[in-house]
Structures are given as structure tokens and as C-alpha cells.
Design a protein around this motif. Structure first.
Motif, short mmCIF file in Angstrom:
data_model
loop_
_atom_site.label_atom_id
_atom_site.label_comp_id
_atom_site.label_asym_id
_atom_site.label_seq_id
_atom_site.Cartn_x
_atom_site.Cartn_y
_atom_site.Cartn_z
N LYS A 41 5.21 6.47 -6.60
CA LYS A 41 6.04 7.55 -7.14
C LYS A 41 5.38 8.92 -6.98
N SER A 86 5.57 5.66 0.55
CA SER A 86 6.81 6.00 -0.16
C SER A 86 7.05 5.11 -1.36
N GLU A 87 6.42 3.94 -1.39
CA GLU A 87 6.59 3.02 -2.51
C GLU A 87 6.02 3.58 -3.80
N ASP A 105 8.42 16.50 3.17
CA ASP A 105 8.43 15.37 2.25
C ASP A 105 7.26 14.43 2.48
N ILE A 106 6.31 14.88 3.33
CA ILE A 106 5.11 14.08 3.58
C ILE A 106 3.95 15.00 3.94
N GLU A 166 3.34 11.96 -4.67
CA GLU A 166 3.61 12.65 -3.41
C GLU A 166 3.22 11.74 -2.24
N CYS A 167 4.01 11.75 -1.18
CA CYS A 167 3.75 10.91 -0.02
C CYS A 167 2.65 11.55 0.83
N HIS A 221 7.87 16.22 7.87
CA HIS A 221 9.04 15.48 7.43
C HIS A 221 8.93 14.05 7.94
N MET A 222 9.34 13.10 7.12
CA MET A 222 9.17 11.69 7.47
C MET A 222 9.94 11.29 8.72
N ILE A 242 4.28 5.29 6.28
CA ILE A 242 5.24 6.04 5.46
C ILE A 242 5.93 5.11 4.49
N ALA A 243 6.30 3.93 4.93
CA ALA A 243 6.94 2.95 4.04
C ALA A 243 6.02 2.59 2.89
#
Length: 169
Positions: free
Chosen positions: A64, A61-62, A29-30, A66-67, A42-43, A57-58
């Protein structure tokens, strides 16, 4: 050469050309980009060990999209970040005189303190350095040789000058 093995999980990382993948079965997810290398991770394992990664990451993630996080300024680049990522996942890795300086600087730079987990990378690297590396001339010299590559980081973090100045070469 002395070493300490950290982690207990089997290696869950695979490299395909310029990309590292964590093969735990869960989709990543990252994406962390270090130089020319990309790490699909993974975060949670990252943010649970590092104050800097938690903030990055924060922020990422804000959006929309891809992180994706870009990490400049890691001593020895992707090679060191691979070890940092493995540490975050609890994957087996060797802490040794030839990599402790890189890992310690990276851990300091990424705020991998006890606040984010007992036995975090800063304390592991510092303990190994003090209790193993500095007690052996050969390992001390090996660690000192790696300092050229990290002088900008070590200088900024004021880590090694005090340790090596105590040695009488």
C-alpha cells in the motif's frame, strides 16, 4: 560514427540533481531507483516493454506504500536506464556503437523481448549491432571498447563473445 534514431516523441524527461522526472503532464505512479538516481515514471510504458519490470511492478504494487523499484545491475547504471526509459516512452534516442552494448545487455537483463512489443529493444540493438556496427571496423572497435564495463553482464548473457570472436583483429 553510424547511428540509428529510435522513437518519435520529443524528449519528455528532465533531470533535477539526482532525480529524473517524466514531464508528460500526468503524475508519476512509480519511482525506479538506479544507483544514486531516482526516476519518477509511469508504470504502463515500463511494464508494456519489459518482462522483469512487469513482475517487479506487480510485486511493488501489492504493498500500500508508494511503488518504488530498485534496479541493481544495469550496465553503466543510470545513464543506460535513462535510455531504456526513453525507449519505453517512445522518446527520440540514438542507438550508436558507443551505447549499443550497454543497451543490449540492459534489454536482455530486463527481458525486453518481442513478447512485450514488436520492435522491442533487444531486437533493435541486435539488428543495429549486426547490420551497422559489425560492418565497420571503427564502430566495431568502439563497441568492443565498451565491453569492459559490461563483461559481467555480457558473460552472463553470452552475447558478445560469439560476435567478436568472428572478427579477425
Amino acid at each position: 560514427m553510424a547511428c540509428v534514431k529510435l522513437g518519435s516523441e520529443p524528449d519528455a524527461f528532465q533531470c533535477q540533481r539526482q532525480t529524473w522526472f517524466c514531464t508528460t503532464g500526468l503524475p508519476s505512479d512509480i519511482v525506479v531507483e538506479v544507483g544514486e538516481m531516482s526516476f519518477h515514471l509511469h508504470m504502463f510504458p515500463l511494464l508494456s516493454k519489459s518482462g522483469v519490470l512487469e513482475r517487479l511492478i506487480a510485486e511493488a504494487s501489492e504493498s500500500k506504500e508508494e511503488c518504488v523499484i530498485h534496479l541493481p545491475g544495469i550496465p553503466s547504471g543510470a545513464k543506460t536506464f535513462e535510455l531504456v526509459a526513453k525507449f519505453c516512452y517512445g522518446v527520440k534516442l540514438e542507438l550508436k556503437a558507443s551505447n549499443v552494448v550497454y543497451l543490449w545487455c540492459a534489454a536482455e537483463n530486463r527481458e525486453m523481448t518481442e513478447e512485450y512489443g514488436e520492435g522491442n529493444l533487444i531486437s533493435q540493438a541486435e539488428t543495429f549491432f549486426n547490420q551497422v556496427v559489425l560492418r565497420n571496423w571503427k564502430d566495431s572497435l568502439r563497441a568492443l571498447q565498451t565491453c569492459d564495463d559490461v563483461l559481467p553482464y555480457a558473460d552472463e548473457l553470452i552475447i558478445f563473445m560469439e560476435y567478436f570472436s568472428a572478427l579477425a583483429f
